[in-house]
Design a protein around this motif. Structure first.
Motif, PDB file in Angstrom:
ATOM      1  N   ILE A  12       0.831  -1.205   0.000  1.00 20.48           N
ATOM      2  CA  ILE A  12       0.000   0.000   0.000  1.00 20.48           C
ATOM      3  C   ILE A  12       0.868   1.258   0.000  1.00 20.48           C
ATOM      4  CG2 ILE A  12      -1.646   1.342   1.375  1.00 20.48           C
ATOM      5  CD1 ILE A  12      -2.886  -1.357   2.213  1.00 20.48           C
ATOM      6  N   SER A  13       1.920   1.275   0.814  1.00 22.32           N
ATOM      7  CA  SER A  13       2.782   2.464   0.856  1.00 22.32           C
ATOM      8  C   SER A  13       3.515   2.666  -0.467  1.00 22.32           C
ATOM      9  CB  SER A  13       3.761   2.390   2.028  1.00 22.32           C
ATOM     10  OG  SER A  13       4.627   1.293   1.879  1.00 22.32           O
ATOM     11  N   ASN A  14       3.909   1.589  -1.117  1.00 25.75           N
ATOM     12  CA  ASN A  14       4.554   1.720  -2.434  1.00 25.75           C
ATOM     13  C   ASN A  14       3.597   2.295  -3.462  1.00 25.75           C
ATOM     14  OD1 ASN A  14       7.216   0.865  -2.054  1.00 25.75           O
ATOM     15  ND2 ASN A  14       6.578  -1.264  -2.008  1.00 25.75           N
ATOM     16  N   ILE A  15       2.362   1.843  -3.439  1.00 19.85           N
ATOM     17  CA  ILE A  15       1.363   2.361  -4.387  1.00 19.85           C
ATOM     18  C   ILE A  15       1.097   3.837  -4.118  1.00 19.85           C
ATOM     19  CG2 ILE A  15      -1.059   2.209  -5.090  1.00 19.85           C
ATOM     20  CD1 ILE A  15      -0.791  -0.857  -4.670  1.00 19.85           C
ATOM     21  N   LEU A  16       0.958   4.209  -2.844  1.00 18.67           N
ATOM     22  CA  LEU A  16       0.725   5.614  -2.500  1.00 18.67           C
ATOM     23  C   LEU A  16       1.901   6.496  -2.876  1.00 18.67           C
ATOM     24  CD1 LEU A  16      -1.078   5.274   0.959  1.00 18.67           C
ATOM     25  CD2 LEU A  16      -2.091   5.868  -1.253  1.00 18.67           C
ATOM     26  N   LEU A  17       3.114   6.011  -2.626  1.00 17.93           N
ATOM     27  CA  LEU A  17       4.304   6.777  -2.997  1.00 17.93           C
ATOM     28  C   LEU A  17       4.419   6.925  -4.509  1.00 17.93           C
ATOM     29  CD1 LEU A  17       6.800   8.265  -2.014  1.00 17.93           C
ATOM     30  CD2 LEU A  17       8.017   6.089  -2.003  1.00 17.93           C
ATOM     31  N   LEU A  18       4.079   5.882  -5.238  1.00 18.10           N
ATOM     32  CA  LEU A  18       4.108   5.949  -6.696  1.00 18.10           C
ATOM     33  C   LEU A  18       3.100   6.980  -7.205  1.00 18.10           C
ATOM     34  CD1 LEU A  18       5.199   4.819  -9.368  1.00 18.10           C
ATOM     35  CD2 LEU A  18       3.383   3.124  -9.285  1.00 18.10           C
ATOM     36  N   ILE A  19       1.906   6.984  -6.652  1.00 15.57           N
ATOM     37  CA  ILE A  19       0.896   7.975  -7.042  1.00 15.57           C
ATOM     38  C   ILE A  19       1.384   9.383  -6.716  1.00 15.57           C
ATOM     39  CG2 ILE A  19      -1.429   8.829  -6.500  1.00 15.57           C
ATOM     40  CD1 ILE A  19      -2.237   5.854  -6.127  1.00 15.57           C
ATOM     41  N   PHE A  20       1.970   9.557  -5.543  1.00 13.45           N
ATOM     42  CA  PHE A  20       2.491  10.861  -5.133  1.00 13.45           C
ATOM     43  C   PHE A  20       3.577  11.351  -6.085  1.00 13.45           C
ATOM     44  CE2 PHE A  20       5.632  13.253  -2.584  1.00 13.45           C
ATOM     45  CZ  PHE A  20       4.838  14.339  -2.251  1.00 13.45           C
ATOM     46  N   LEU A  21       4.520  10.481  -6.429  1.00 10.20           N
ATOM     47  CA  LEU A  21       5.605  10.864  -7.338  1.00 10.20           C
ATOM     48  C   LEU A  21       5.087  11.198  -8.730  1.00 10.20           C
ATOM     49  CD1 LEU A  21       8.517   8.439  -6.446  1.00 10.20           C
ATOM     50  CD2 LEU A  21       8.485  10.897  -6.177  1.00 10.20           C
ATOM     51  N   LEU A  22       4.203  10.357  -9.245  1.00  7.86           N
ATOM     52  CA  LEU A  22       3.662  10.607 -10.580  1.00  7.86           C
ATOM     53  C   LEU A  22       2.852  11.896 -10.623  1.00  7.86           C
ATOM     54  CD1 LEU A  22       2.630   7.002 -11.678  1.00  7.86           C
ATOM     55  CD2 LEU A  22       4.645   8.317 -12.376  1.00  7.86           C
ATOM     56  N   ASN A  23       2.126  12.173  -9.559  1.00 10.85           N
ATOM     57  CA  ASN A  23       1.358  13.408  -9.481  1.00 10.85           C
ATOM     58  C   ASN A  23       2.287  14.632  -9.466  1.00 10.85           C
ATOM     59  OD1 ASN A  23      -1.019  14.919  -9.317  1.00 10.85           O
ATOM     60  ND2 ASN A  23      -0.899  15.004  -7.089  1.00 10.85           N
ATOM     61  N   ASN A  24       3.375  14.545  -8.715  1.00  5.88           N
ATOM     62  CA  ASN A  24       4.329  15.653  -8.674  1.00  5.88           C
ATOM     63  C   ASN A  24       5.057  15.836 -10.003  1.00  5.88           C
ATOM     64  OD1 ASN A  24       3.856  16.679  -6.119  1.00  5.88           O
ATOM     65  ND2 ASN A  24       5.244  15.247  -5.151  1.00  5.88           N
ATOM     66  N   ILE A  25       5.315  14.765 -10.704  1.00 12.20           N
ATOM     67  CA  ILE A  25       5.924  14.869 -12.035  1.00 12.20           C
ATOM     68  C   ILE A  25       4.929  15.520 -12.996  1.00 12.20           C
ATOM     69  CG2 ILE A  25       6.764  13.563 -14.033  1.00 12.20           C
ATOM     70  CD1 ILE A  25       7.838  11.490 -12.026  1.00 12.20           C
ATOM     71  N   ARG A  26       3.683  15.107 -12.909  1.00  9.62           N
ATOM     72  CA  ARG A  26       2.644  15.648 -13.784  1.00  9.62           C
ATOM     73  C   ARG A  26       2.445  17.145 -13.557  1.00  9.62           C
ATOM     74  NH1 ARG A  26      -2.596  16.641 -13.197  1.00  9.62           N
ATOM     75  NH2 ARG A  26      -2.667  15.722 -11.127  1.00  9.62           N
ATOM     76  N   LYS A  27       2.562  17.599 -12.311  1.00  7.65           N
ATOM     77  CA  LYS A  27       2.392  19.014 -11.980  1.00  7.65           C
ATOM     78  C   LYS A  27       3.689  19.808 -12.140  1.00  7.65           C
ATOM     79  CE  LYS A  27      -1.309  18.435  -8.611  1.00  7.65           C
ATOM     80  NZ  LYS A  27      -1.683  18.650  -7.207  1.00  7.65           N
ATOM     81  N   TYR A  28       4.737  19.173 -12.660  1.00  8.01           N
ATOM     82  CA  TYR A  28       6.048  19.797 -12.873  1.00  8.01           C
ATOM     83  C   TYR A  28       6.683  20.296 -11.576  1.00  8.01           C
ATOM     84  CZ  TYR A  28       4.600  19.651 -17.732  1.00  8.01           C
ATOM     85  OH  TYR A  28       4.179  19.233 -18.957  1.00  8.01           O
ATOM     86  N   LYS A  29       6.403  19.628 -10.464  1.00  4.77           N
ATOM     87  CA  LYS A  29       7.062  19.955  -9.209  1.00  4.77           C
ATOM     88  C   LYS A  29       8.390  19.219  -9.083  1.00  4.77           C
ATOM     89  CE  LYS A  29       3.012  21.079  -6.454  1.00  4.77           C
ATOM     90  NZ  LYS A  29       2.251  20.756  -5.254  1.00  4.77           N
ATOM     91  N   LEU A  30       8.517  18.107  -9.788  1.00  2.39           N
ATOM     92  CA  LEU A  30       9.744  17.314  -9.781  1.00  2.39           C
ATOM     93  C   LEU A  30      10.151  17.022 -11.218  1.00  2.39           C
ATOM     94  CD1 LEU A  30       8.917  14.612  -7.086  1.00  2.39           C
ATOM     95  CD2 LEU A  30      10.506  16.493  -6.842  1.00  2.39           C
ATOM     96  N   GLU A  31      11.445  17.023 -11.435  1.00  3.33           N
ATOM     97  CA  GLU A  31      11.944  16.613 -12.744  1.00  3.33           C
ATOM     98  C   GLU A  31      12.073  15.102 -12.764  1.00  3.33           C
ATOM     99  OE1 GLU A  31      15.282  18.580 -14.481  1.00  3.33           O
ATOM    100  OE2 GLU A  31      14.883  20.398 -13.312  1.00  3.33           O
ATOM    101  N   LEU A  32      11.846  14.539 -13.917  1.00  3.92           N
ATOM    102  CA  LEU A  32      11.867  13.089 -14.057  1.00  3.92           C
ATOM    103  C   LEU A  32      13.225  12.502 -13.693  1.00  3.92           C
ATOM    104  CD1 LEU A  32      10.328  10.558 -14.881  1.00  3.92           C
ATOM    105  CD2 LEU A  32      11.075  10.947 -17.216  1.00  3.92           C
ATOM    106  N   LYS A  33      14.305  13.196 -14.067  1.00  3.56           N
ATOM    107  CA  LYS A  33      15.635  12.644 -13.820  1.00  3.56           C
ATOM    108  C   LYS A  33      15.932  12.505 -12.324  1.00  3.56           C
ATOM    109  CE  LYS A  33      18.091  17.015 -14.339  1.00  3.56           C
ATOM    110  NZ  LYS A  33      19.126  17.724 -15.073  1.00  3.56           N
TER     111      LYS A  33
END
Length: 122
Positions: A12-33
């Motif tokens: 569950i924590s891995n899924i939540l963290l994955l959603i959090f990271l993908l959401n931040n990438i989508r909002k351009y808060k984090l760079e993919l690299k």
């Protein structure tokens, strides 16, 4: 063997963290690299939580008594690697900032000198 509760918490924590990271990438808060290391950590812990026999194999080969301790050792090593990588990135950015500040100071000095020369001619 990893207790089922811990296995469920990890999944569950891995899924939540994955959603959090993908959401931040989508909002351009984090760079993919910069998130690739985190995605690698998620993938590793997700595989280890789904297939706990891998942890049994790892823990028996490096003489760790319980697979849960091997999981924490692996997580610590990966997070330490991420921390080291970000330390290198921050050091490079600090050096670049210092260099840009010095160049800006030199350009301002040249601009002031040229303005003083132009003002003295008038």
């Amino acid at each position: 063997m990893i207790p089922f509760n811990l296995q469920l918490i990890l999944i569950i924590s891995n899924i939540l963290l994955l959603i959090f990271l993908l959401n931040n990438i989508r909002k351009y808060k984090l760079e993919l690299k910069y998130t690739l290391l985190w995605l690698g950590l998620i993938l590793i812990t997700f595989i280890l939580s789904i297939f706990p026999s891998v942890l049994n194999f790892i823990s028996s080969n490096i003489y760790i008594e319980t697979p849960v301790n091997a999981l924490f050792l692996i997580a610590f090593a990966v997070v330490f690697t991420i921390l080291y990588r970000f330390t290198v990135i921050i050091s490079n950015l600090t050096n670049q900032t210092k260099k840009l500040t010095q160049e800006l100071g030199l350009l301002r000095n040249e601009l002031n000198a040229s303005l003083l020369k132009k003002g003295s001619k008038d």
